[in-house]
Write a protein that holds these residues in place. Structure first.
Motif, PDB file in Angstrom:
ATOM      1  N   PHE A 283       0.834  -1.204   0.000  1.00 33.25           N
ATOM      2  CA  PHE A 283       0.000   0.000   0.000  1.00 33.25           C
ATOM      3  C   PHE A 283       0.868   1.254   0.000  1.00 33.25           C
ATOM      4  CE2 PHE A 283      -3.427   2.845   0.964  1.00 33.25           C
ATOM      5  CZ  PHE A 283      -4.570   2.190   0.556  1.00 33.25           C
ATOM      6  N   LEU A 284       1.944   1.220   0.793  1.00 32.83           N
ATOM      7  CA  LEU A 284       2.844   2.366   0.842  1.00 32.83           C
ATOM      8  C   LEU A 284       3.543   2.574  -0.504  1.00 32.83           C
ATOM      9  CD1 LEU A 284       4.256   4.598   2.444  1.00 32.83           C
ATOM     10  CD2 LEU A 284       5.945   2.900   3.178  1.00 32.83           C
ATOM     11  N   LEU A 285       3.991   1.483  -1.113  1.00 32.22           N
ATOM     12  CA  LEU A 285       4.660   1.585  -2.408  1.00 32.22           C
ATOM     13  C   LEU A 285       3.717   2.145  -3.463  1.00 32.22           C
ATOM     14  CD1 LEU A 285       7.131   1.058  -4.180  1.00 32.22           C
ATOM     15  CD2 LEU A 285       6.276  -1.281  -4.547  1.00 32.22           C
ATOM     16  N   GLY A 286       2.476   1.669  -3.473  1.00 32.19           N
ATOM     17  CA  GLY A 286       1.506   2.187  -4.432  1.00 32.19           C
ATOM     18  C   GLY A 286       1.274   3.675  -4.254  1.00 32.19           C
ATOM     19  N   HIS A 287       1.215   4.125  -2.999  1.00 33.09           N
ATOM     20  CA  HIS A 287       1.013   5.552  -2.730  1.00 33.09           C
ATOM     21  C   HIS A 287       2.225   6.361  -3.176  1.00 33.09           C
ATOM     22  CE1 HIS A 287      -0.751   9.046  -0.824  1.00 33.09           C
ATOM     23  NE2 HIS A 287       0.362   9.251  -0.142  1.00 33.09           N
ATOM     24  N   VAL A 288       3.437   5.844  -2.887  1.00 35.48           N
ATOM     25  CA  VAL A 288       4.658   6.539  -3.295  1.00 35.48           C
ATOM     26  C   VAL A 288       4.759   6.612  -4.810  1.00 35.48           C
ATOM     27  CG1 VAL A 288       7.186   6.372  -3.317  1.00 35.48           C
ATOM     28  CG2 VAL A 288       5.933   5.986  -1.192  1.00 35.48           C
ATOM     29  N   MET A 289       4.324   5.549  -5.503  1.00 36.63           N
ATOM     30  CA  MET A 289       4.366   5.545  -6.968  1.00 36.63           C
ATOM     31  C   MET A 289       3.208   6.326  -7.591  1.00 36.63           C
ATOM     32  SD  MET A 289       5.758   1.779  -8.137  1.00 36.63           S
ATOM     33  CE  MET A 289       4.250   0.926  -7.649  1.00 36.63           C
ATOM     34  N   ARG A 290       2.366   6.933  -6.734  1.00 34.52           N
ATOM     35  CA  ARG A 290       1.265   7.775  -7.200  1.00 34.52           C
ATOM     36  C   ARG A 290       0.228   6.994  -7.999  1.00 34.52           C
ATOM     37  NH1 ARG A 290       2.304  13.210  -7.054  1.00 34.52           N
ATOM     38  NH2 ARG A 290       1.137  13.607  -8.965  1.00 34.52           N
ATOM     39  N   LEU A 291      -0.019   5.760  -7.567  1.00 35.27           N
ATOM     40  CA  LEU A 291      -1.079   4.970  -8.180  1.00 35.27           C
ATOM     41  C   LEU A 291      -2.417   5.378  -7.589  1.00 35.27           C
ATOM     42  CD1 LEU A 291       0.525   1.392  -8.110  1.00 35.27           C
ATOM     43  CD2 LEU A 291       0.482   3.005 -10.015  1.00 35.27           C
ATOM     44  N   SER A 292      -3.494   5.081  -8.294  1.00 41.85           N
ATOM     45  CA  SER A 292      -4.833   5.342  -7.779  1.00 41.85           C
ATOM     46  C   SER A 292      -5.111   4.421  -6.592  1.00 41.85           C
ATOM     47  CB  SER A 292      -5.871   5.086  -8.871  1.00 41.85           C
ATOM     48  OG  SER A 292      -5.878   3.702  -9.221  1.00 41.85           O
ATOM     49  N   TYR A 293      -6.166   4.759  -5.821  1.00 43.88           N
ATOM     50  CA  TYR A 293      -6.528   3.883  -4.703  1.00 43.88           C
ATOM     51  C   TYR A 293      -6.769   2.462  -5.184  1.00 43.88           C
ATOM     52  CZ  TYR A 293      -9.422   1.277  -1.516  1.00 43.88           C
ATOM     53  OH  TYR A 293      -9.925   0.249  -0.736  1.00 43.88           O
ATOM     54  N   GLU A 294      -7.502   2.322  -6.298  1.00 45.46           N
ATOM     55  CA  GLU A 294      -7.873   0.995  -6.772  1.00 45.46           C
ATOM     56  C   GLU A 294      -6.643   0.148  -7.075  1.00 45.46           C
ATOM     57  OE1 GLU A 294     -11.283   3.655  -7.157  1.00 45.46           O
ATOM     58  OE2 GLU A 294      -9.183   3.816  -7.790  1.00 45.46           O
ATOM     59  N   ARG A 295      -5.663   0.733  -7.753  1.00 45.83           N
ATOM     60  CA  ARG A 295      -4.474  -0.041  -8.104  1.00 45.83           C
ATOM     61  C   ARG A 295      -3.520  -0.197  -6.924  1.00 45.83           C
ATOM     62  NH1 ARG A 295      -3.381   1.266 -14.545  1.00 45.83           N
ATOM     63  NH2 ARG A 295      -5.378   0.367 -15.180  1.00 45.83           N
ATOM     64  N   THR A 296      -3.493   0.786  -6.032  1.00 45.18           N
ATOM     65  CA  THR A 296      -2.698   0.641  -4.807  1.00 45.18           C
ATOM     66  C   THR A 296      -3.223  -0.526  -3.987  1.00 45.18           C
ATOM     67  OG1 THR A 296      -2.128   2.987  -4.726  1.00 45.18           O
ATOM     68  CG2 THR A 296      -2.029   1.774  -2.657  1.00 45.18           C
ATOM     69  N   THR A 297      -4.533  -0.615  -3.854  1.00 42.15           N
ATOM     70  CA  THR A 297      -5.155  -1.709  -3.109  1.00 42.15           C
ATOM     71  C   THR A 297      -4.856  -3.050  -3.762  1.00 42.15           C
ATOM     72  OG1 THR A 297      -6.935  -0.281  -2.315  1.00 42.15           O
ATOM     73  CG2 THR A 297      -7.366  -2.648  -2.341  1.00 42.15           C
ATOM     74  N   THR A 298      -4.964  -3.109  -5.072  1.00 44.46           N
ATOM     75  CA  THR A 298      -4.664  -4.344  -5.789  1.00 44.46           C
ATOM     76  C   THR A 298      -3.203  -4.748  -5.593  1.00 44.46           C
ATOM     77  OG1 THR A 298      -6.343  -3.872  -7.453  1.00 44.46           O
ATOM     78  CG2 THR A 298      -4.618  -5.431  -8.064  1.00 44.46           C
ATOM     79  N   LEU A 299      -2.296  -3.781  -5.656  1.00 41.23           N
ATOM     80  CA  LEU A 299      -0.877  -4.065  -5.444  1.00 41.23           C
ATOM     81  C   LEU A 299      -0.648  -4.617  -4.046  1.00 41.23           C
ATOM     82  CD1 LEU A 299       2.013  -3.788  -6.649  1.00 41.23           C
ATOM     83  CD2 LEU A 299       2.102  -1.521  -5.571  1.00 41.23           C
ATOM     84  N   ALA A 300      -1.313  -4.042  -3.044  1.00 39.62           N
ATOM     85  CA  ALA A 300      -1.129  -4.475  -1.660  1.00 39.62           C
ATOM     86  C   ALA A 300      -1.640  -5.893  -1.434  1.00 39.62           C
ATOM     87  CB  ALA A 300      -1.839  -3.497  -0.716  1.00 39.62           C
ATOM     88  N   PHE A 301      -2.832  -6.194  -1.945  1.00 41.53           N
ATOM     89  CA  PHE A 301      -3.406  -7.512  -1.701  1.00 41.53           C
ATOM     90  C   PHE A 301      -2.696  -8.602  -2.504  1.00 41.53           C
ATOM     91  CE2 PHE A 301      -6.950  -5.193   0.177  1.00 41.53           C
ATOM     92  CZ  PHE A 301      -7.213  -5.994   1.272  1.00 41.53           C
ATOM     93  N   THR A 302      -2.265  -8.302  -3.721  1.00 39.95           N
ATOM     94  CA  THR A 302      -1.545  -9.318  -4.483  1.00 39.95           C
ATOM     95  C   THR A 302      -0.164  -9.562  -3.897  1.00 39.95           C
ATOM     96  OG1 THR A 302      -0.868  -7.603  -6.069  1.00 39.95           O
ATOM     97  CG2 THR A 302      -2.758  -8.968  -6.663  1.00 39.95           C
ATOM     98  N   ALA A 303       0.376  -8.595  -3.161  1.00 40.77           N
ATOM     99  CA  ALA A 303       1.659  -8.800  -2.488  1.00 40.77           C
ATOM    100  C   ALA A 303       1.484  -9.622  -1.211  1.00 40.77           C
ATOM    101  CB  ALA A 303       2.306  -7.451  -2.154  1.00 40.77           C
ATOM    102  N   ALA A 304       0.384  -9.411  -0.507  1.00 37.94           N
ATOM    103  CA  ALA A 304       0.191 -10.079   0.782  1.00 37.94           C
ATOM    104  C   ALA A 304      -0.355 -11.495   0.645  1.00 37.94           C
ATOM    105  CB  ALA A 304      -0.762  -9.249   1.651  1.00 37.94           C
ATOM    106  N   GLY A 305      -1.139 -11.771  -0.404  1.00 36.23           N
ATOM    107  CA  GLY A 305      -1.761 -13.085  -0.539  1.00 36.23           C
ATOM    108  C   GLY A 305      -0.778 -14.148  -0.998  1.00 36.23           C
TER     109      GLY A 305
END
Length: 369
Positions: A283-305
């Motif tokens: 989630f932090l990486l997605g925010h730093v990379m200036r991704l939208s909420y939707e893609r930040t969330t997807t990045l976070a969950f695909t990393a954690a699962g």
């Protein structure tokens, strides 16, 4: 052309995106987990019966539950929008780094820190860390209002890398790296063909079914009918498949889990740290990379699962169904399911405070959830 960032949704809007069934998801999952554990404990022969028939090393009931669980979500994907994801190099690179560099390394470190005296459980955890997400993460991402098309692409990307890299990374983290560090070495027996079959069964079948459903349904009746009539009918089956899978999964190892509570706790601690760190880092990486909420969330969950079905299959095939490695594989979803359900609600809470800083204004899915 860039689009304006969407206004932060209100509490009522976020709550409205979840059905009554979804809002009480932690309750249903808790009941399913307890029910599965009790079934496995009270009916000793149930586990043997459920495991009698397997698909690629995984119990047939679990395999069926996974297929039923994944199909409705993959049927919702708008496949004509996938090009908006594949062109997002930041998202793809971030996912590859999180999943195939940081994830396995973090699990290796946590396994040795928390389980230095329990080699079987330690090896099992490392195998879990190597098996990247291809299944339940689609459910969590959908509930958290992530980008459905991005999830489909990242899961497919993980699947390709899983086929290519799982066996090599297993050899590296269980044999080579421990040798370099002067630690105890282990081994893993998982061929590329075995892994490819697992990916084909647990991702390929529901992905093909979802694609054909949308393609043929829209061609025959139109998109409006497909999304407003068909999807609401098949959507609840994702939850039914999830709950059924959880019941069967914990019934298979109910006796092992309830007979070794302290061992389960010791395995659970590094898993808790791992899931929280990977999701938070994503989630932090997605925010730093200036991704939208939707893609930040997807990045976070695909990393954690994690792909627990592959991890369990590899552990059973290599070390046996009664091994500590297999038990560690089963404890994985025991911890992952409630933790990631909790993170769904954390994501929805963050969504109300999130500002879309993506300069490209990434397209997000608007299909009914």
């Amino acid at each position: 052309m860039a689009t304006e960032a969407p206004a932060p949704p209100t509490d009522e809007h976020v709550a409205g995106r979840l059905s009554r069934t979804d809002r009480y998801l932690p309750v249903w999952i808790g009941v399913a987990m307890v029910g599965g554990l009790l079934l496995g404990r009270l009916v000793p022969d149930l586990g043997s019966a459920l495991a009698a028939v397997t698909v690629d090393g995984v119990s047939l009931p679990i395999a069926l539950g996974l297929l039923v669980m994944m199909y409705p979500v993959l049927a919702k994907v708008r496949y004509d929008r996938l090009d908006t994801v594949t062109g997002d190099r930041r998202l793809l690179l971030g996912s590859l780094v999180l999943n195939w560099v940081l994830g396995p390394a973090l699990m290796f470190a946590l396994a040795w820190i928390f389980l230095p005296d329990l080699p079987e459980y330690r090896t099992g955890l490392i195998i879990v860390g190597l098996a990247r997400c291809i299944a339940m993460v689609i459910i969590w991402n959908d509930l958290a209002c992530g980008d459905r098309e991005a999830a489909a692409v990242l899961v497919a990307l993980n699947s390709v890398f899983q086929v290519l890299a799982f066996a090599g990374l297993g050899w590296f983290y269980l044999s080579v790296l421990p040798g370099w560090l002067g630690l105890e070495q282990a081994g893993i027996d998982a061929s590329t063909g075995d892994i490819a079959r697992s990916v084909l069964v647990f991702l390929g079948i529901p992905l093909l079914a979802g694609y054909l459903s949308r393609r043929l349904g829209e061609r025959a009746r139109g998109r409006a009918w497909y999304e407003e009539r068909f999807l609401p009918r098949v959507g609840p089956w994702a939850l039914y498949g999830l709950l059924f899978t959880i019941v069967v999964l914990f019934a298979l190892q109910g006796e092992a889990v309830t007979s070794n509570p302290l061992d389960v706790v010791r395995i659970a601690v590094p898993l808790l740290v791992y899931f929280a760190a990977m999701w938070g880092g994503g989630f932090l990486l997605g925010h730093v990379m200036r991704l939208s909420y939707e893609r930040t969330t997807t990045l976070a969950f695909t990393a954690a699962g994690n792909n627990f079905e592959l991890a369990i299959a590899v552990a059973i095939a290599t070390f046996g169904a009664a091994s500590g490695q297999a038990l560690a594989g089963v404890v994985g979803p025991l911890i992952e399911v409630p933790v990631l359900v909790g993170l769904v609600y954390v994501s929805l809470w963050l969504r109300r405070r999130y500002r879309d800083t993506s300069p490209s204004g990434s397209t997000t899915s608007e299909a009914p959830r």
